[in-house]
Design a protein around this motif. Structure first.
Motif, PDB file in Angstrom:
ATOM      1  N   ALA A 142       4.934  16.900  12.393  1.00 59.59           N
ATOM      2  CA  ALA A 142       4.191  16.648  11.298  1.00 59.59           C
ATOM      3  C   ALA A 142       5.069  15.389  10.534  1.00 59.59           C
ATOM      4  N   PHE A 143       6.234  15.454  10.490  1.00 61.40           N
ATOM      5  CA  PHE A 143       6.991  14.258   9.942  1.00 61.40           C
ATOM      6  C   PHE A 143       6.929  13.003  10.531  1.00 61.40           C
ATOM      7  N   VAL A 144       7.207  13.115  11.916  1.00 65.16           N
ATOM      8  CA  VAL A 144       7.124  11.902  12.882  1.00 65.16           C
ATOM      9  C   VAL A 144       5.648  11.288  12.838  1.00 65.16           C
ATOM     10  N   THR A 145       4.550  12.224  12.942  1.00 67.57           N
ATOM     11  CA  THR A 145       3.403  11.702  12.774  1.00 67.57           C
ATOM     12  C   THR A 145       3.120  10.724  11.527  1.00 67.57           C
ATOM     13  N   ALA A 146       3.462  11.465  10.277  1.00 63.87           N
ATOM     14  CA  ALA A 146       3.255  10.639   9.041  1.00 63.87           C
ATOM     15  C   ALA A 146       4.216   9.560   9.160  1.00 63.87           C
ATOM     16  N   LEU A 147       5.265   9.545   9.512  1.00 66.66           N
ATOM     17  CA  LEU A 147       6.229   8.271   9.565  1.00 66.66           C
ATOM     18  C   LEU A 147       5.922   7.183  10.485  1.00 66.66           C
ATOM     19  N   THR A 148       4.899   7.479  11.428  1.00 62.79           N
ATOM     20  CA  THR A 148       4.620   6.226  12.308  1.00 62.79           C
ATOM     21  C   THR A 148       3.004   6.105  12.120  1.00 62.79           C
ATOM     22  N   ASP A 149       2.542   6.587  11.018  1.00 62.31           N
ATOM     23  CA  ASP A 149       1.250   6.126  10.514  1.00 62.31           C
ATOM     24  C   ASP A 149       1.349   4.654   9.995  1.00 62.31           C
ATOM     25  N   THR A 150       0.534   3.815  10.673  1.00 60.08           N
ATOM     26  CA  THR A 150       0.677   2.678   9.943  1.00 60.08           C
ATOM     27  C   THR A 150      -0.330   2.097   8.866  1.00 60.08           C
ATOM     28  N   ALA A 151      -0.935   3.149   8.314  1.00 61.87           N
ATOM     29  CA  ALA A 151      -1.936   3.054   7.009  1.00 61.87           C
ATOM     30  C   ALA A 151      -1.005   2.643   5.823  1.00 61.87           C
ATOM     31  N   PRO A 152      -1.490   1.735   4.812  1.00 62.94           N
ATOM     32  CA  PRO A 152      -0.632   1.548   3.797  1.00 62.94           C
ATOM     33  C   PRO A 152      -0.472   2.789   2.861  1.00 62.94           C
ATOM     34  N   LEU A 153       0.600   2.731   1.985  1.00 66.92           N
ATOM     35  CA  LEU A 153       0.952   3.694   0.987  1.00 66.92           C
ATOM     36  C   LEU A 153       0.470   3.271  -0.102  1.00 66.92           C
ATOM     37  N   GLN A 154       0.065   3.924  -0.972  1.00 64.90           N
ATOM     38  CA  GLN A 154      -0.485   3.719  -2.505  1.00 64.90           C
ATOM     39  C   GLN A 154       0.641   3.772  -3.433  1.00 64.90           C
ATOM     40  N   ARG A 155       0.984   2.720  -3.886  1.00 62.95           N
ATOM     41  CA  ARG A 155       2.108   2.490  -4.728  1.00 62.95           C
ATOM     42  C   ARG A 155       1.885   1.561  -5.879  1.00 62.95           C
ATOM     43  N   GLY A 156       2.415   2.033  -7.254  1.00 60.44           N
ATOM     44  CA  GLY A 156       2.207   1.210  -8.404  1.00 60.44           C
ATOM     45  C   GLY A 156       2.949  -0.317  -7.982  1.00 60.44           C
ATOM     46  N   MET A 157       2.692  -1.490  -8.522  1.00 62.84           N
ATOM     47  CA  MET A 157       3.356  -2.451  -8.267  1.00 62.84           C
ATOM     48  C   MET A 157       4.787  -2.513  -8.761  1.00 62.84           C
ATOM     49  N   HIS A 158       5.855  -2.798  -7.957  1.00 67.77           N
ATOM     50  CA  HIS A 158       7.192  -2.790  -8.549  1.00 67.77           C
ATOM     51  C   HIS A 158       7.841  -1.371  -8.850  1.00 67.77           C
ATOM     52  N   GLU A 159       7.003  -0.283  -8.316  1.00 65.43           N
ATOM     53  CA  GLU A 159       7.688   0.963  -8.451  1.00 65.43           C
ATOM     54  C   GLU A 159       8.811   1.133  -7.894  1.00 65.43           C
ATOM     55  N   PRO A 160       9.782   1.671  -8.674  1.00 60.05           N
ATOM     56  CA  PRO A 160      11.114   2.096  -8.184  1.00 60.05           C
ATOM     57  C   PRO A 160      11.362   2.950  -7.071  1.00 60.05           C
ATOM     58  N   THR A 161      10.278   3.767  -6.576  1.00 57.59           N
ATOM     59  CA  THR A 161      10.551   4.402  -5.410  1.00 57.59           C
ATOM     60  C   THR A 161      10.074   3.762  -4.500  1.00 57.59           C
ATOM     61  N   ALA A 162       9.716   2.519  -4.323  1.00 52.73           N
ATOM     62  CA  ALA A 162       9.455   1.753  -3.205  1.00 52.73           C
ATOM     63  C   ALA A 162      10.510   0.749  -2.933  1.00 52.73           C
ATOM     64  N   HIS A 163      10.765   0.609  -1.800  1.00 54.04           N
ATOM     65  CA  HIS A 163      12.009  -0.239  -1.456  1.00 54.04           C
ATOM     66  C   HIS A 163      11.589  -1.800  -1.558  1.00 54.04           C
ATOM     67  N   TYR A 164      12.524  -2.568  -2.001  1.00 57.30           N
ATOM     68  CA  TYR A 164      12.078  -3.981  -2.485  1.00 57.30           C
ATOM     69  C   TYR A 164      11.562  -4.738  -1.027  1.00 57.30           C
ATOM     70  N   ARG A 165      12.065  -4.248   0.224  1.00 49.86           N
ATOM     71  CA  ARG A 165      11.726  -4.942   1.199  1.00 49.86           C
ATOM     72  C   ARG A 165      10.117  -4.556   1.709  1.00 49.86           C
ATOM     73  N   ALA A 166       9.370  -3.770   0.984  1.00 44.21           N
ATOM     74  CA  ALA A 166       8.198  -3.468   1.398  1.00 44.21           C
ATOM     75  C   ALA A 166       7.131  -4.419   0.922  1.00 44.21           C
ATOM     76  N   VAL A 167       6.299  -4.802   1.979  1.00 39.56           N
ATOM     77  CA  VAL A 167       5.151  -5.744   1.768  1.00 39.56           C
ATOM     78  C   VAL A 167       4.257  -5.047   0.616  1.00 39.56           C
ATOM     79  N   GLN A 168       3.922  -5.844  -0.596  1.00 36.19           N
ATOM     80  CA  GLN A 168       3.116  -5.189  -1.532  1.00 36.19           C
ATOM     81  C   GLN A 168       1.771  -6.004  -1.693  1.00 36.19           C
ATOM     82  N   GLU A 169       0.550  -5.685  -1.284  1.00 41.38           N
ATOM     83  CA  GLU A 169      -0.570  -6.167  -1.584  1.00 41.38           C
ATOM     84  C   GLU A 169      -1.580  -5.427  -2.444  1.00 41.38           C
ATOM     85  N   PRO A 170      -2.388  -5.954  -3.116  1.00 37.69           N
ATOM     86  CA  PRO A 170      -3.489  -5.407  -3.975  1.00 37.69           C
ATOM     87  C   PRO A 170      -4.330  -4.466  -3.182  1.00 37.69           C
ATOM     88  N   SER A 171      -4.519  -3.063  -3.629  1.00 38.90           N
ATOM     89  CA  SER A 171      -5.277  -1.977  -3.054  1.00 38.90           C
ATOM     90  C   SER A 171      -6.782  -2.165  -3.382  1.00 38.90           C
TER      91      SER A 171
END
Length: 219
Positions: A142-171
């Motif tokens: 279950a962990f691996v399946t979610a990890l390999t899922d290529t669907a984008p994650l929903q995050r607030g712009m510049h949210e501290p829990t997101a790594h700065y290397r993550a590509v951010q696009e408007p949802s």
């Protein structure tokens, strides 16, 4: 937080630790019958959706046959190196099933993500996770399946829990749509758990007693 499945109890604790191998989330299983104790630990920046995939799999009935996480990684196109470890297509995540050795006394699953670095194979570590040898394979999968899922994650712009290397696009989704999707997921899981409990607590049908035919009386 204590979670229960029809026959088990699990504990998920948020306990930040310091140090290179620190873990922020600790998931443990209480021994039940023939089921052994196990634990899993997750670093600070493990995506919530990936961790949720494991806890969701805890409270629903396990599959009839345990899956092989390696098949999931192969299907996702992750390459294996000479040591047997699988690497993501961008080279930032590595998954190992470490065998018993002088350094590891149990064959545990170990996952690490690192920043890419032109001067060395692995840069600064972003997060890690590991699963004790007794963790059921369907939870690791279950962990691996979610990890390999290529669907984008929903995050607030510049949210501290997101790594700065993550590509951010408007949802394209509105905040309410994100909330509704999360609510629907919880309702679906709750319905599955309740259906399982009803099946397990439903009384067995009473046995049918057949009367033995008596011989006719003679005159």
């Amino acid at each position: 937080m204590v979670m229960t499945s029809p026959n088990h109890r699990y504990s998920l604790r948020f306990a930040p630790e310091s140090g290179y191998m620190s873990a922020w989330w600790h998931l443990t299983s209480e021994p039940f019958g023939a089921e052994p104790y196990w634990y899993a630990a997750f670093g600070e920046l493990v995506p919530a959706e990936v961790l949720a995939a494991v806890t969701d799999a805890l409270i629903v009935p396990p599959p009839a046959a345990q899956p092989d996480p390696w098949w999931t990684l192969d299907a996702a196109g992750w390459a294996r190196d000479d040591s047997g470890a699988a690497r993501s297509t961008d080279g930032m995540c590595t998954i190992e099933h470490r065998p018993v050795s002088e350094l590891h006394d149990t064959p545990e699953w170990h996952i690490e993500t690192h920043e890419t670095n032109f001067h060395e194979l692995g840069g600064r570590r972003i997060w890690h996770a590991h699963f004790h040898q007794n963790v059921p394979a369907h939870l690791v999968n279950a962990f691996v399946t979610a990890l390999t899922d290529t669907a984008p994650l929903q995050r607030g712009m510049h949210e501290p829990t997101a790594h700065y290397r993550a590509v951010q696009e408007p949802s394209p989704l509105s905040p309410q749509q994100v909330v509704d999707a999360h609510t629907d997921r919880l309702k679906a899981i709750t319905a599955r758990v309740r259906a399982t409990r009803r099946r397990q607590t439903k009384p067995a049908p009473a046995p049918v007693h057949t009367r033995t035919a008596q011989p006719a009386a003679r005159r």
